[in-house]
Motif scaffolding. Structure first.
Motif, PDB file in Angstrom:
ATOM      1  N   LEU A  34       0.624  -0.850  -0.037  1.00 30.64           N
ATOM      2  CA  LEU A  34       0.470  -0.165  -0.257  1.00 30.64           C
ATOM      3  C   LEU A  34       0.717   1.616  -0.301  1.00 30.64           C
ATOM      4  O   LEU A  34       0.582   1.950  -0.507  1.00 30.64           O
ATOM      5  N   GLU A  35       2.249   1.340   0.716  1.00 31.77           N
ATOM      6  CA  GLU A  35       2.501   2.731   0.715  1.00 31.77           C
ATOM      7  C   GLU A  35       3.967   3.009  -0.013  1.00 31.77           C
ATOM      8  O   GLU A  35       4.026   3.585  -0.411  1.00 31.77           O
ATOM      9  N   ASN A  36       3.886   1.905  -0.775  1.00 30.76           N
ATOM     10  CA  ASN A  36       4.940   1.874  -1.952  1.00 30.76           C
ATOM     11  C   ASN A  36       3.987   1.999  -2.911  1.00 30.76           C
ATOM     12  O   ASN A  36       4.073   3.311  -4.100  1.00 30.76           O
ATOM     13  N   GLY A  37       2.999   1.517  -3.106  1.00 34.00           N
ATOM     14  CA  GLY A  37       1.824   2.519  -4.432  1.00 34.00           C
ATOM     15  C   GLY A  37       1.572   3.775  -4.360  1.00 34.00           C
ATOM     16  O   GLY A  37       1.174   4.480  -5.013  1.00 34.00           O
ATOM     17  N   LYS A  38       1.128   4.144  -2.987  1.00 30.93           N
ATOM     18  CA  LYS A  38       0.806   5.502  -2.794  1.00 30.93           C
ATOM     19  C   LYS A  38       2.252   6.297  -3.120  1.00 30.93           C
ATOM     20  O   LYS A  38       2.190   7.431  -3.651  1.00 30.93           O
TER      21      LYS A  38
END
Length: 256
Positions: free
Chosen positions: A245-249
């Motif tokens: 999730l954090e990587n994608g954001k």
């Protein structure tokens, strides 16, 4: 919370229940979705969906299988779509030598990939790259664009190619096929891949993980792929979902 970085919710496989399904995703653990276009019309459809659902974002581009009747001048229309506030990438672009057979078609698809990667550089947007049976040419075009950044979606290349992409700052994204019994290269790459270069996706409606292989896929099924990554990396599923999730954001520039 799940970030499905690649799902085609305009696909006619969702015609019967699209709104009901999309409306249900947030309460079923899906935080964000990126819906990439494959041509001008599907890119517009992706944007229309993104306008309706706050958690959904769009990408615009010409897929290598959707180039009939297209000219390099049509990249200007993709540029115009990328001005929309919910377009977060140029894509889905790239090469596909499984379906694109003739030398002339392959040459034009390389020209379109090159032009759209140039557009991504110009607009400072990430690129979502499709690469099927065209690994060398795909990497050669990426090398020709040193300031481009992007992700190879549904990654199917070798460990050697993965290292080249990671060294260039690119991301790798994986679908439900990592759960298949015949998955070979992906598990080894996932054991090695720096966790800050990992994203997960469904490629919905395709690539449903086990035990739903062959069925219509949706974003909730990423939980099964996250379990597989967790087993390979000695993490929990929740940890994998949080990392991706954090990587994608960060990759798409989405702030929650």
């Amino acid at each position: 919370m799940i970030f499905d970085t690649h799902a085609h919710y305009y696909d006619d496989a969702f015609d019967a229940d699209r709104d009901a399904l999309l409306s249900s995703l947030p309460e079923r653990g899906v935080a964000l979705v990126v819906c990439p276009g494959c041509d001008l019309e599907s890119s517009r459809q992706s944007i229309a969906l993104a306008e309706r659902y706050p958690f959904l974002y769009a990408a615009a581009g010409y897929h290598p299988e959707n180039l009939e009747g297209v000219t390099l001048g049509d990249v200007a229309q993709i540029r115009a779509l990328c001005a929309h506030e919910k377009v977060v990438a140029v894509g889905e672009i790239g090469l596909d030598y499984y379906w694109v057979k003739t030398p002339e078609e392959r040459a034009f698809s390389r020209d379109m990939f090159d032009a759209q990667l140039s557009l991504a550089e110009e607009l400072d947007l990430p690129a979502i790259v499709h690469d099927r049976d065209a690994h060398k040419d795909s990497l050669d075009i990426v090398r020709a664009h040193p300031s481009a950044r992007g992700v190879f979606h549904c990654y199917s290349g070798s460990m050697e190619d993965a290292k080249v992409l990671v060294d260039r700052g690119w991301m790798l994204s994986f679908t439900g096929n990592i759960t298949f019994k015949n998955a070979r290269r992906a598990p080894e790459i996932l054991k090695w891949l720096p966790l800050d270069r990992l994203m997960l996706e469904t490629d919905a409606p395709y690539m449903a993980p086990e035990p739903w292989r062959g069925q219509r896929c949706d974003s909730t099924m990423i939980a099964r792929s996250a379990e597989t990554v967790a087993q390979l990396r000695g993490l929990t599923r929740d940890e994998v979902e949080e990392i991706t999730l954090e990587n994608g954001k960060k990759f798409f520039g989405i702030a929650l």
